[in-house]
Write a protein that holds these residues in place. Structure first.
Motif, mmCIF file in Angstrom:
data_model
loop_
_atom_site.group_PDB
_atom_site.id
_atom_site.type_symbol
_atom_site.label_atom_id
_atom_site.label_comp_id
_atom_site.label_asym_id
_atom_site.label_seq_id
_atom_site.Cartn_x
_atom_site.Cartn_y
_atom_site.Cartn_z
ATOM 1 N N GLY A 108 -6.267 1.861 -13.416
ATOM 2 C CA GLY A 108 -5.359 2.767 -13.143
ATOM 3 C C GLY A 108 -5.443 3.538 -12.085
ATOM 4 N N PHE A 109 -6.645 4.042 -11.660
ATOM 5 C CA PHE A 109 -7.168 4.857 -10.482
ATOM 6 C C PHE A 109 -6.556 4.148 -9.321
ATOM 7 C CE2 PHE A 109 -10.160 8.029 -12.527
ATOM 8 C CZ PHE A 109 -9.228 8.584 -13.142
ATOM 9 N N ALA A 138 -1.056 2.373 -4.182
ATOM 10 C CA ALA A 138 0.090 2.619 -4.190
ATOM 11 C C ALA A 138 0.414 3.747 -3.019
ATOM 12 C CB ALA A 138 0.750 3.005 -5.541
ATOM 13 N N SER A 139 -0.267 4.558 -2.725
ATOM 14 C CA SER A 139 -0.518 5.584 -1.681
ATOM 15 C C SER A 139 -0.987 5.513 -0.506
ATOM 16 C CB SER A 139 -1.021 7.108 -2.503
ATOM 17 O OG SER A 139 -0.414 7.377 -3.648
ATOM 18 N N ILE A 186 -3.037 3.712 -8.435
ATOM 19 C CA ILE A 186 -2.216 4.967 -8.036
ATOM 20 C C ILE A 186 -2.777 5.140 -6.610
ATOM 21 C CG2 ILE A 186 -2.685 7.274 -8.151
ATOM 22 C CD1 ILE A 186 -2.964 7.063 -11.266
ATOM 23 N N VAL A 246 -4.230 11.729 -5.851
ATOM 24 C CA VAL A 246 -4.160 11.384 -4.479
ATOM 25 C C VAL A 246 -4.525 12.368 -3.578
ATOM 26 C CG1 VAL A 246 -2.463 10.569 -2.557
ATOM 27 C CG2 VAL A 246 -2.586 9.514 -5.002
ATOM 28 N N PRO A 282 -0.828 11.587 -11.206
ATOM 29 C CA PRO A 282 -1.105 10.805 -10.047
ATOM 30 C C PRO A 282 -1.124 11.422 -8.946
ATOM 31 C CG PRO A 282 0.494 9.685 -11.583
ATOM 32 C CD PRO A 282 0.278 11.185 -11.903
ATOM 33 N N GLU A 283 -0.260 12.399 -8.542
ATOM 34 C CA GLU A 283 -0.100 13.048 -7.422
ATOM 35 C C GLU A 283 -1.431 13.904 -7.037
ATOM 36 O OE1 GLU A 283 1.733 15.503 -10.181
ATOM 37 O OE2 GLU A 283 1.914 13.587 -9.555
#
Length: 215
Positions: free
Chosen positions: A17-18, A24-25, A21, A114, A110-111
């Motif tokens: 999952g990490f 994707a950024s 995230i 990041v 998630p934000e």
């Protein structure tokens, strides 16, 4: 800011999952480890910029792994963010003592993950206001017989202003807005403040400011 990240967690689904995230950024994940011992080996081999480190793991816990990684890292140590399920003071303070640059709960969005990676990759510490308060409560008042470092560390007037705003847990952008200067200028002032205080990061600077009445 780009950063090469090592993920350390004993749950494969959490690492997956990490990774999703962060990638994707646009953040590069260069490796994974499932135990503290594996993390120490991977950090030495891969030389990541940032490590997202769990606490409770087999063989070596995340706090001890953090300590070993930073002790062996040399001149360019990775920045380590503790990412844990447990919002416990003993974990928080042990992580800071070991040299971690951030402390994040796994239920963060998630934000926030990041942002945490980018903040510590840029050389800052992850200082949420509530964490700052707890750090000050624990470390802001040393033993009464503890010899105090010099009250005046030789800061310029502007550096003193920056330190006082750091002590309020403001980001570089917020400090720039308060002082009507650019973020790059703030970053330079923060670097000078840390150097003059002999502080490892913003956490140490905040503690110094409150302990010595500079906040």
């Amino acid at each position: 800011m780009s950063a090469r990240v090592l993920l350390v967690d004993d749950h494969a689904t959490m690492r997956m999952g990490f990774r999703a995230i962060l990638e994707a950024s646009g953040i590069e994940v260069i490796g994974e480890a499932a135990t503290g011992a594996q993390a120490v080996t991977a950090a030495a081999a891969l030389r990541p910029d940032v490590i997202c480190m769990d606490v409770q793991m087999p063989d070596v816990d995340g706090i001890e792994a953090t300590r070993r990684i930073l002790r062996a890292a040399g001149e360019r140590p990775p920045r380590i963010v503790i990412v844990t399920t447990f919002d416990r003071d003993d974990y928080l303070f042990a992580a800071l003592d070991a040299g971690a640059s951030g402390f994040l709960l796994k239920n963060a969005g998630p934000e926030e993950l990041v942002a945490a990676v980018r903040v510590v990759a840029a050389g800052d510490a992850l200082l949420a206001p509530e964490v700052t308060r707890r750090v000050i409560e624990r470390f802001g008042r040393g033993p009464r017989d503890e010899p105090a470092p010099p009250r005046d560390p030789g800061l310029t007037e502007r550096e003193g202003e920056v330190l006082r705003l750091l002590a309020q847990a403001l980001s570089n952008a917020e400090i720039a807005e308060r002082l009507y200067i650019g973020e790059a200028t703030v970053k330079t002032h923060v670097s000078n403040v840390l150097q003059k205080l002999g502080a490892r990061d913003r956490v140490a600077a905040v503690v110094y400011a409150h302990r010595h009445g500079l906040a």
